[in-house]
Design a protein around this motif. Structure first.
Motif, PDB file in Angstrom:
ATOM      1  N   THR A  17      10.869  24.107  28.451  1.00 36.79           N
ATOM      2  CA  THR A  17      11.891  23.360  27.721  1.00 36.79           C
ATOM      3  C   THR A  17      12.808  22.588  28.663  1.00 36.79           C
ATOM      4  N   GLY A  18      12.443  22.488  29.917  1.00 36.04           N
ATOM      5  CA  GLY A  18      13.239  21.755  30.895  1.00 36.04           C
ATOM      6  C   GLY A  18      12.548  21.790  32.241  1.00 36.04           C
ATOM      7  N   TYR A  19      13.212  21.209  33.212  1.00 32.03           N
ATOM      8  CA  TYR A  19      12.650  21.156  34.552  1.00 32.03           C
ATOM      9  C   TYR A  19      12.604  22.536  35.199  1.00 32.03           C
ATOM     10  N   PHE A  20      11.614  22.766  36.036  1.00 38.60           N
ATOM     11  CA  PHE A  20      11.527  23.977  36.845  1.00 38.60           C
ATOM     12  C   PHE A  20      12.727  23.990  37.789  1.00 38.60           C
ATOM     13  N   HIS A  21      13.431  25.105  37.883  1.00 39.31           N
ATOM     14  CA  HIS A  21      14.648  25.156  38.698  1.00 39.31           C
ATOM     15  C   HIS A  21      14.641  26.364  39.620  1.00 39.31           C
ATOM     16  N   VAL A  22      15.648  26.440  40.460  1.00 44.04           N
ATOM     17  CA  VAL A  22      15.689  27.476  41.491  1.00 44.04           C
ATOM     18  C   VAL A  22      15.709  28.889  40.892  1.00 44.04           C
ATOM     19  N   GLY A  23      16.319  29.064  39.745  1.00 44.10           N
ATOM     20  CA  GLY A  23      16.319  30.380  39.099  1.00 44.10           C
ATOM     21  C   GLY A  23      14.918  30.807  38.677  1.00 44.10           C
ATOM     22  N   SER A  24      14.158  29.857  38.186  1.00 53.63           N
ATOM     23  CA  SER A  24      12.767  30.151  37.829  1.00 53.63           C
ATOM     24  C   SER A  24      11.947  30.467  39.076  1.00 53.63           C
ATOM     25  N   ALA A  25      12.180  29.695  40.132  1.00 49.27           N
ATOM     26  CA  ALA A  25      11.458  29.935  41.386  1.00 49.27           C
ATOM     27  C   ALA A  25      11.767  31.329  41.922  1.00 49.27           C
ATOM     28  N   ARG A  26      13.019  31.744  41.835  1.00 51.62           N
ATOM     29  CA  ARG A  26      13.429  33.070  42.308  1.00 51.62           C
ATOM     30  C   ARG A  26      12.724  34.170  41.516  1.00 51.62           C
ATOM     31  N   ALA A  27      12.709  34.040  40.193  1.00 53.11           N
ATOM     32  CA  ALA A  27      12.060  35.048  39.353  1.00 53.11           C
ATOM     33  C   ALA A  27      10.564  35.130  39.663  1.00 53.11           C
ATOM     34  N   ALA A  28       9.927  33.983  39.793  1.00 53.38           N
ATOM     35  CA  ALA A  28       8.497  33.962  40.108  1.00 53.38           C
ATOM     36  C   ALA A  28       8.244  34.569  41.486  1.00 53.38           C
ATOM     37  N   THR A  41      -1.995  41.483  40.599  1.00 56.55           N
ATOM     38  CA  THR A  41      -2.313  40.204  39.975  1.00 56.55           C
ATOM     39  C   THR A  41      -1.035  39.531  39.491  1.00 56.55           C
ATOM     40  N   PHE A  42      -0.899  38.238  39.805  1.00 52.97           N
ATOM     41  CA  PHE A  42       0.243  37.435  39.370  1.00 52.97           C
ATOM     42  C   PHE A  42      -0.211  36.561  38.202  1.00 52.97           C
ATOM     43  N   ILE A  43       0.442  36.723  37.067  1.00 52.75           N
ATOM     44  CA  ILE A  43       0.038  36.054  35.834  1.00 52.75           C
ATOM     45  C   ILE A  43       1.102  35.053  35.407  1.00 52.75           C
ATOM     46  N   LEU A  44       0.668  33.866  35.025  1.00 52.83           N
ATOM     47  CA  LEU A  44       1.559  32.859  34.449  1.00 52.83           C
ATOM     48  C   LEU A  44       1.322  32.837  32.955  1.00 52.83           C
ATOM     49  N   ARG A  45       2.386  33.062  32.200  1.00 48.51           N
ATOM     50  CA  ARG A  45       2.296  33.021  30.742  1.00 48.51           C
ATOM     51  C   ARG A  45       3.366  32.052  30.251  1.00 48.51           C
ATOM     52  N   ILE A  46       2.956  30.893  29.813  1.00 48.59           N
ATOM     53  CA  ILE A  46       3.897  29.904  29.317  1.00 48.59           C
ATOM     54  C   ILE A  46       4.373  30.337  27.936  1.00 48.59           C
ATOM     55  N   GLU A  47       5.684  30.530  27.802  1.00 50.52           N
ATOM     56  CA  GLU A  47       6.279  30.917  26.518  1.00 50.52           C
ATOM     57  C   GLU A  47       6.428  29.664  25.666  1.00 50.52           C
ATOM     58  N   ASP A  48       5.827  29.663  24.499  1.00 46.98           N
ATOM     59  CA  ASP A  48       5.868  28.472  23.650  1.00 46.98           C
ATOM     60  C   ASP A  48       6.599  28.742  22.339  1.00 46.98           C
ATOM     61  N   THR A  49       7.626  29.568  22.385  1.00 44.80           N
ATOM     62  CA  THR A  49       8.314  29.949  21.162  1.00 44.80           C
ATOM     63  C   THR A  49       9.285  28.889  20.656  1.00 44.80           C
ATOM     64  N   ASP A  50       9.693  27.957  21.503  1.00 48.49           N
ATOM     65  CA  ASP A  50      10.617  26.900  21.102  1.00 48.49           C
ATOM     66  C   ASP A  50       9.847  25.584  20.998  1.00 48.49           C
ATOM     67  N   GLU A  51       9.085  25.443  19.925  1.00 49.32           N
ATOM     68  CA  GLU A  51       8.168  24.318  19.783  1.00 49.32           C
ATOM     69  C   GLU A  51       8.872  22.964  19.764  1.00 49.32           C
ATOM     70  N   ARG A  53      11.420  21.948  21.556  1.00 50.19           N
ATOM     71  CA  ARG A  53      11.843  21.484  22.879  1.00 50.19           C
ATOM     72  C   ARG A  53      10.748  21.543  23.925  1.00 50.19           C
ATOM     73  N   ASN A  54       9.604  22.124  23.615  1.00 44.94           N
ATOM     74  CA  ASN A  54       8.489  22.191  24.575  1.00 44.94           C
ATOM     75  C   ASN A  54       7.901  20.804  24.801  1.00 44.94           C
ATOM     76  N   ARG A  55       7.573  20.527  26.060  1.00 43.11           N
ATOM     77  CA  ARG A  55       6.913  19.266  26.392  1.00 43.11           C
ATOM     78  C   ARG A  55       5.785  19.552  27.380  1.00 43.11           C
ATOM     79  N   PRO A  56       4.645  18.885  27.204  1.00 42.76           N
ATOM     80  CA  PRO A  56       3.512  19.114  28.109  1.00 42.76           C
ATOM     81  C   PRO A  56       3.844  18.796  29.566  1.00 42.76           C
ATOM     82  N   GLU A  57       4.657  17.784  29.815  1.00 42.93           N
ATOM     83  CA  GLU A  57       4.992  17.439  31.202  1.00 42.93           C
ATOM     84  C   GLU A  57       5.808  18.538  31.882  1.00 42.93           C
ATOM     85  N   TRP A  58       6.556  19.318  31.120  1.00 41.91           N
ATOM     86  CA  TRP A  58       7.309  20.424  31.719  1.00 41.91           C
ATOM     87  C   TRP A  58       6.376  21.593  32.039  1.00 41.91           C
TER      88      TRP A  58
END
Length: 74
Positions: A17-28, A41-51, A53-58
């Motif tokens: 729902t927005g740009y990748f930011h330092v807080g996200s980088a820290r959590a990852a 194993t490191f898993i990426l799960r894109i949360e799509d609950t806010d349809e 505001r979700n954008r494919p480019e994000w």
């Protein structure tokens, strides 16, 4: 005496729902470091609950940022 253990699995679950930011980088980073240290194993799960505001480019930006940081999901 303990039994056999399975390697840990950790996920990073951002919402696109927005740009990748330092807080996200820290959590990852914390999850990525933990599983790498323990052979997991490191898993990426894109949360799509806010349809609305979700954008494919994000979503693409999240994946590209993790790759650029050297933390591509398994």
């Amino acid at each position: 005496m303990s039994g056999p253990t399975t390697p840990p699995r950790a996920r990073f679950a951002p919402s696109p729902t927005g740009y990748f930011h330092v807080g996200s980088a820290r959590a990852a980073l914390f999850n990525w470091l933990f599983v790498r240290q323990h052979g997991g194993t490191f898993i990426l799960r894109i949360e799509d609950t806010d349809e609305l505001r979700n954008r494919p480019e994000w979503t693409d930006g999240i994946i590209a940022a993790l790759d650029w940081l050297g933390m591509a999901p398994d």
